[in-house]
Design an enzyme around this catalytic site. Structure first.
Site, short mmCIF file in Angstrom:
data_model
loop_
_atom_site.label_atom_id
_atom_site.label_comp_id
_atom_site.label_asym_id
_atom_site.label_seq_id
_atom_site.Cartn_x
_atom_site.Cartn_y
_atom_site.Cartn_z
N SER A 1 -1.47 -8.00 5.09
CA SER A 1 -1.75 -6.59 4.81
C SER A 1 -2.71 -5.96 5.81
O SER A 1 -3.66 -6.60 6.26
CB SER A 1 -2.33 -6.44 3.40
OG SER A 1 -1.45 -6.94 2.43
N HIS B 1 -3.09 -5.00 -4.61
CA HIS B 1 -2.74 -6.42 -4.74
C HIS B 1 -3.60 -7.13 -5.79
O HIS B 1 -3.10 -8.01 -6.51
CB HIS B 1 -2.88 -7.12 -3.40
CG HIS B 1 -1.79 -6.78 -2.43
ND1 HIS B 1 -0.49 -7.23 -2.58
CD2 HIS B 1 -1.79 -6.01 -1.30
CE1 HIS B 1 0.26 -6.76 -1.58
NE2 HIS B 1 -0.50 -6.03 -0.80
#
Length: 403
Positions: A215, A327
């Site tokens: 990410s 997340h």
């Protein structure tokens, strides 16, 4: 009997009150949603409302209007009503074009890029809705590998291969997830998509045991520049040359040590200027990437400060970084920071080239998500915890990873 009548009257009064509190435009939205193309119209209407809210201050009416739309769209776009679809090079051209246009994390330069991202060792999944069948709601790009990736260039720039070696695939890397409809902001879609894709991949690849993101960290550099400005402002107000540098008089978390700041000034040839001013300019212009010696000097402090940003910096108790918050809400673990993982202009400008793996341990995701939502606890690896403690000062929480 009197008690039963009294309770019945109370319930009827409650129903009348609830009906009175429902805004009149709620029924209008319901009628519009029943028309062909009506749901898409309402999604676009909410997008326009959000744009207005960003420019209009203290508009309670607009906020209420937007909230009403969001609640209705949340029901209409619940997970059970969404259709999972895998996108390949054989998919329809209009869908492929939209996949390319909507990609916001790692933009595609040409059709070869697109072909690579839907070809062998890659999976692209989307959610669609029956009322908007040709419109992707969320797009998830996944790389199939044999280890947890630590560099985005190895994923988006890999030559196109002809066949997959199924026996060599045991890891799924979620490297891009994009919500395409601004009007659905605040409606949970991405987390459901990841969970569905995990089940799909497990069925296709029985040997697959590792699931992780790779990410970006949008906002890290801007946050760091803001922290430097705070230290410089404190320095000016107190006329102290030692503010922001480690030492007994410093009560705030240290940004860089005295030795690190001195090396920055020496390499930059700006020893007559405040090292923090020099560092700020280097970060804002990305000039620090032009000298290997500067990259090496800044590696340790930037990794420390990035861990602090992700692990310690909070807003209302939750991670300040939106990608981290997404997340962590899904039950992932803040697992590993990767140096020089994205050396493209976008990666350097957003996060000084650092990327992060949020790892999904499937047996623990529900517990991790619950602890994060209820206790604001972030499950992290020892690497992240050690780096955050080194950057966070005396007030940073000590601890050992549960991994």
């Amino acid at each position: 009997m009197c008690a039963e009548k009294s309770e019945g009257a109370l319930l009827k009064a409650e129903e009348r009150l609830q009906a009175a509190l429902v805004p009149r435009y709620h029924d209008l939205f319901v009628q519009i949603g029943r028309l062909e193309g009506g749901v898409k119209h309402l999604v676009d209407m909410r997008a326009d409302t959000l744009d207005l809210l960003s420019s209009v201050k203290d508009s309670a009416e607009l906020r209420s209007f937007s909230s009403c739309l969001r609640e209705m769209l949340s029901h209409w776009f619940s997970a059970g009503l969404l259709h999972l679809q895998r996108i390949t090079w054989e998919s329809s051209c209009d869908i492929l074009q939209k996949i390319s246009e909507y990609e916001a994390v790692h933009p595609m330069r040409n059709w070869s890029d697109l072909k690579r991202r839907v070809g062998p060792y890659r999976r692209c999944f989307i959610f669609t809705h029956s009322t908007m069948p040709r419109e992707p709601m969320v797009v998830l790009h996944t790389a199939l590998t044999n280890q947890i990736s630590d560099n985005i260039q190895t994923i988006v720039s890999t030559p196109i291969l002809d066949e997959e070696d199924v026996d060599n695939i045991n890891t799924a890397i979620f490297y891009s997830i994009t919500s395409t409809q601004k009007g659905l902001q605040g409606v949970e879609l991405g987390n459901y998509l990841i969970k569905r894709v995990v089940r799909e991949l497990q069925a296709e690849f029985p040997k697959m045991t590792q699931f992780s993101s790779l990410s970006p960290i949008p906002g890290f550099r801007d946050w760091l520049v803001g922290e430097i400005n705070k230290v410089l402002g404190s320095t000016e107000s107190s006329s102290s040359e030692d503010s922001g540098v480690d030492g007994p008089s410093s009560t705030a978390p240290t940004l860089l040590t005295s030795a690190e700041l001195q090396k920055v000034a020496e390499i930059a040839g700006k020893e007559d200027v405040s090292p923090l001013v020099t560092l700020k300019k280097l970060l804002q212009t990305n000039q620090w990437m032009g000298a290997e010696s500067m990259v090496e000097v800044l590696k340790d402090p930037l990794m420390r400060l990035c861990a602090r940003y992700l692990y310690l910096e909070k807003r209302r108790g939750y991670a300040v970084n939106p990608v981290a918050n997404f997340h962590l809400r899904n039950g992932a673990v803040l697992w590993r920071l990767n140096w020089q993982a994205d050396t493209g202009p976008r990666g350097i400008s957003q996060s000084c080239g650092v990327m992060v793996n949020y790892r999904y341990f499937l047996g623990d995701t529900m517990r991790n998500s619950q602890r994060y939502m209820e206790e604001q606890h972030i499950e992290a690896s020892q690497q992240v915890i050690d780096l955050a403690q080194a950057a966070g000062g005396a007030d940073s929480p000590a601890g050992k990873s549960n991994l």
